[in-house]
Design a protein around this motif. Sequence first.
Motif, short mmCIF file in Angstrom:
data_model
loop_
_atom_site.label_atom_id
_atom_site.label_comp_id
_atom_site.label_asym_id
_atom_site.label_seq_id
_atom_site.Cartn_x
_atom_site.Cartn_y
_atom_site.Cartn_z
N LEU A 1 2.43 7.52 -2.26
CA LEU A 1 1.85 6.19 -2.41
C LEU A 1 0.90 5.99 -1.24
O LEU A 1 1.32 6.06 -0.08
N LEU A 2 -0.37 5.77 -1.51
CA LEU A 2 -1.37 5.58 -0.47
C LEU A 2 -1.69 4.10 -0.34
O LEU A 2 -2.15 3.47 -1.30
N LEU A 3 -1.44 3.55 0.83
CA LEU A 3 -1.66 2.12 1.09
C LEU A 3 -2.80 1.94 2.07
O LEU A 3 -2.78 2.48 3.18
N ASN A 4 -3.80 1.18 1.67
CA ASN A 4 -4.89 0.80 2.56
C ASN A 4 -4.72 -0.69 2.81
O ASN A 4 -5.14 -1.52 2.00
N ILE A 5 -4.07 -1.05 3.93
CA ILE A 5 -3.68 -2.44 4.15
C ILE A 5 -4.17 -2.99 5.49
O ILE A 5 -3.49 -3.73 6.16
N GLY A 6 -5.39 -2.60 5.85
CA GLY A 6 -6.01 -3.21 7.01
C GLY A 6 -5.81 -2.48 8.33
O GLY A 6 -6.30 -2.93 9.36
N TYR A 7 -5.10 -1.38 8.33
CA TYR A 7 -4.96 -0.59 9.55
C TYR A 7 -6.13 0.39 9.65
O TYR A 7 -6.90 0.57 8.70
N SER A 8 -6.25 1.07 10.78
CA SER A 8 -7.34 2.03 10.97
C SER A 8 -7.13 3.29 10.14
O SER A 8 -8.04 4.10 10.01
N HIS A 9 -5.93 3.47 9.60
CA HIS A 9 -5.61 4.64 8.80
C HIS A 9 -4.87 4.21 7.54
O HIS A 9 -4.30 3.12 7.48
N ASN A 10 -4.88 5.07 6.54
CA ASN A 10 -4.10 4.81 5.34
C ASN A 10 -2.65 5.21 5.58
O ASN A 10 -2.37 6.17 6.29
N GLN B 1 15.78 -0.63 -1.75
CA GLN B 1 15.49 -0.02 -0.47
C GLN B 1 14.04 0.47 -0.41
O GLN B 1 13.36 0.29 0.61
N VAL B 2 13.54 1.07 -1.48
CA VAL B 2 12.15 1.53 -1.52
C VAL B 2 11.20 0.34 -1.47
O VAL B 2 10.21 0.35 -0.73
N ALA B 3 11.51 -0.71 -2.21
CA ALA B 3 10.67 -1.91 -2.20
C ALA B 3 10.64 -2.54 -0.81
O ALA B 3 9.59 -2.95 -0.32
N SER B 4 11.78 -2.59 -0.16
CA SER B 4 11.86 -3.15 1.18
C SER B 4 11.09 -2.30 2.19
O SER B 4 10.43 -2.83 3.09
N ARG B 5 11.17 -0.99 2.04
CA ARG B 5 10.46 -0.08 2.96
C ARG B 5 8.95 -0.24 2.81
O ARG B 5 8.22 -0.28 3.79
N ILE B 6 8.46 -0.32 1.57
CA ILE B 6 7.02 -0.51 1.34
C ILE B 6 6.57 -1.85 1.88
O ILE B 6 5.52 -1.97 2.51
N ARG B 7 7.39 -2.88 1.67
CA ARG B 7 7.05 -4.22 2.17
C ARG B 7 7.02 -4.25 3.69
O ARG B 7 6.26 -5.00 4.29
N SER B 8 7.84 -3.43 4.35
CA SER B 8 7.92 -3.45 5.80
C SER B 8 6.65 -2.91 6.47
O SER B 8 6.44 -3.14 7.65
N LYS C 1 3.64 -3.93 5.93
CA LYS C 1 2.80 -5.10 6.22
C LYS C 1 3.45 -6.34 5.60
O LYS C 1 3.06 -6.79 4.54
N PRO C 2 4.50 -6.90 6.25
CA PRO C 2 5.13 -8.10 5.69
C PRO C 2 4.16 -9.28 5.72
O PRO C 2 3.23 -9.29 6.53
N LYS D 1 -1.39 -13.16 4.43
CA LYS D 1 -1.74 -11.82 3.99
C LYS D 1 -0.58 -10.85 4.21
O LYS D 1 0.22 -11.03 5.11
N GLY D 2 -0.50 -9.83 3.35
CA GLY D 2 0.54 -8.82 3.48
C GLY D 2 1.05 -8.38 2.13
O GLY D 2 0.44 -8.63 1.09
N ILE D 3 2.21 -7.71 2.13
CA ILE D 3 2.84 -7.22 0.90
C ILE D 3 4.02 -8.13 0.59
O ILE D 3 4.90 -8.33 1.42
N ARG D 4 4.02 -8.69 -0.62
CA ARG D 4 5.07 -9.63 -1.04
C ARG D 4 5.76 -9.13 -2.30
O ARG D 4 5.21 -8.35 -3.06
N TYR D 5 6.97 -9.64 -2.51
CA TYR D 5 7.61 -9.49 -3.81
C TYR D 5 6.89 -10.39 -4.79
O TYR D 5 6.17 -11.31 -4.40
N LEU D 6 7.08 -10.19 -6.08
CA LEU D 6 6.30 -10.90 -7.10
C LEU D 6 6.41 -12.42 -6.97
O LEU D 6 5.41 -13.10 -6.89
#
Length: 180
Positions: free
Chosen positions: A103-112, A143-150, A152-153, A161-166
């Motif tokens: 899973l590749l996340l581009n969420i505002g950091y200098s790297h993916n 656990q996977v959902a929580s890890r992905i959310r962590s 960029k909460p 801004k960030g990753i939220r549950y639905l």
Amino acid sequence: MFRIAKNPIFIYNDIDVKIKNNFIYFIKNNLKIKYFIPNYIDVLINNKTISLKLKNYSKKNISFIGTFRSILNNAVIGLHKGFKKKLILIGIGYKVSINNNKLLLNIGYSHNIEYIIPKEIKIFCKSNNEIIIKGFDKQLVGQVASRIRSFKPPENYRKGKGIRYLNEIVRIKEYKKQSK
């Protein structure tokens, strides 16, 4: 929790249940879940139902049997229907994609950020900013959902801004304003 343990667990027709060497196995097609049965719990299988009984009563045993019943019930439901969580990326330029089981996340950091997807989990990207996580193990899906959310909460100040549950509600706080 003891009242919860008194309720039987109903087994669907497409799921097989076996008990061997203090382990209980739930099998459907090529999927298999196993759990260790503690010595103080009796597991009885009758007519597509599972019931639990305590061998010796203590406060610890009484409190754990309800949790154990919920874990077994989630295994049956997970094999029959499956569990699903949805995550949403909120922010300008935030994107998600899947490439070679990563899973590749581009969420505002200098790297993916690359997240390796576990074998038991299936992840889909409905759009550039929506992630759907599916699996038969409720604990692993959460656990996977929580890890992905962590990664960029959601932030509480300014825009959220960030990753939220639905359906997660993020309360936006008032931030300190600079005086001129």
